[in-house]
Design a protein around this motif. Structure first.
Motif, mmCIF file in Angstrom:
data_model
loop_
_atom_site.group_PDB
_atom_site.id
_atom_site.type_symbol
_atom_site.label_atom_id
_atom_site.label_comp_id
_atom_site.label_asym_id
_atom_site.label_seq_id
_atom_site.Cartn_x
_atom_site.Cartn_y
_atom_site.Cartn_z
ATOM 1 N N GLY A 1 42.691 38.974 40.388
ATOM 2 C CA GLY A 1 42.624 37.804 41.248
ATOM 3 C C GLY A 1 41.509 37.786 42.275
ATOM 4 O O GLY A 1 41.505 36.923 43.155
ATOM 5 N N VAL A 2 40.550 38.705 42.174
ATOM 6 C CA VAL A 2 39.528 38.814 43.215
ATOM 7 C C VAL A 2 38.213 38.124 42.834
ATOM 8 O O VAL A 2 37.595 37.444 43.658
ATOM 9 C CB VAL A 2 39.256 40.302 43.553
ATOM 10 C CG1 VAL A 2 38.108 40.435 44.537
ATOM 11 C CG2 VAL A 2 40.513 40.936 44.122
ATOM 12 N N CYS A 3 37.776 38.277 41.581
ATOM 13 C CA CYS A 3 36.391 37.884 41.248
ATOM 14 C C CYS A 3 36.231 36.415 40.865
ATOM 15 O O CYS A 3 35.137 35.863 40.954
ATOM 16 C CB CYS A 3 35.852 38.771 40.129
ATOM 17 S SG CYS A 3 36.553 38.415 38.498
ATOM 18 N N CYS B 1 37.825 41.325 37.183
ATOM 19 C CA CYS B 1 38.631 42.293 37.929
ATOM 20 C C CYS B 1 40.067 42.397 37.423
ATOM 21 O O CYS B 1 40.728 43.395 37.640
ATOM 22 C CB CYS B 1 38.654 41.876 39.397
ATOM 23 S SG CYS B 1 39.492 40.295 39.658
ATOM 24 N N GLU B 2 40.563 41.318 36.798
ATOM 25 C CA GLU B 2 41.962 41.250 36.340
ATOM 26 C C GLU B 2 42.982 41.397 37.456
ATOM 27 O O GLU B 2 44.133 41.705 37.200
ATOM 28 C CB GLU B 2 42.247 42.282 35.240
ATOM 29 C CG GLU B 2 41.772 41.820 33.887
ATOM 30 C CD GLU B 2 42.343 42.637 32.752
ATOM 31 O OE1 GLU B 2 43.177 42.092 32.017
ATOM 32 O OE2 GLU B 2 41.966 43.812 32.614
ATOM 33 N N ARG C 1 43.709 31.076 38.699
ATOM 34 C CA ARG C 1 43.264 32.346 38.115
ATOM 35 C C ARG C 1 44.087 32.606 36.857
ATOM 36 O O ARG C 1 45.303 32.848 36.970
ATOM 37 C CB ARG C 1 43.514 33.495 39.091
ATOM 38 C CG ARG C 1 42.898 33.348 40.469
ATOM 39 C CD ARG C 1 41.438 33.623 40.403
ATOM 40 N NE ARG C 1 40.941 34.162 41.634
ATOM 41 C CZ ARG C 1 39.873 33.666 42.281
ATOM 42 N NH1 ARG C 1 39.250 32.600 41.825
ATOM 43 N NH2 ARG C 1 39.452 34.245 43.369
#
Ligand code: FES
Ligand code: FES
Length: 158
Positions: free
Chosen positions: A46-48, A43-44, A61
């Protein structure tokens, strides 16, 4: 052109001295400057969790970290997990044995999240494992095999 900054970073036990633009992400530094493509980028933002690495031993991350922030610090990527070429880390071995991956895109990030988790909590319940995994997205597995793999690893690492 943006002025480059000199940084010294230890990655998987090896010290690197490089010059990088201040805006370069740590994930891009690892992949493009060092060729360590085991750290995945999804995702770039911080979500995945695919880009998770160890920063001085703690999960972080790498897509939310600039390479310059790692100056003077120690990074471990998934390439640094196995003790040598012929042996897997018990967590990797458990993912293999318990079928904890399908496409494998999420796997490096999950491994690098679970290493410090198992250090802090060597005997986790399934609920605790699921909670610890909640920051890592997997599109393939439905998570049950990942949970089984982490549980198996906790038993192997006792
Ligand atoms: S690529 Fe970093 S959290 Fe998704
Ligand atoms: S195994 Fe494919 S995204 Fe997790």
């Amino acid at each position: 052109m943006t002025q480059k900054l000199a940084i010294t970073i230890t990655v998987n036990g090896m010290e690197y001295k490089k010059e990088v633009e201040p805006r370069m992400l740590l994930s891009d530094f690892l992949r493009h400057e060092l060729g360590l493509t085991g750290t995945h980028v999804g995702c770039e933002h911080g979500v995945c969790g695919a880009c998770t690495i160890l920063f001085d031993g703690e999960s972080a991350r790498s897509c939310l970290t600039f390479a310059v922030q790692a100056d003077g610090h120690s990074i471990t990527t998934v390439e640094g997990l196995a003790p040598d070429e012929d042996n897997l880390h018990p967590l990797q071995q458990s993912f293999w044995e318990a079928h904890g991956l399908q496409c494998g895109y999420c796997t490096p990030g999950i491994l690098m999240s679970m290493v410090p988790f198992l250090k802090q909590n060597p005997n986790p319940t399934e609920d605790e494992i699921r909670h610890a995994l909640s920051g890592n997205l997997c599109r393939c597995t439905g998570y049950q095999h990942i949970v089984d793999a982490v549980k198996l690893a906790s038993e192997k690492m006792k």
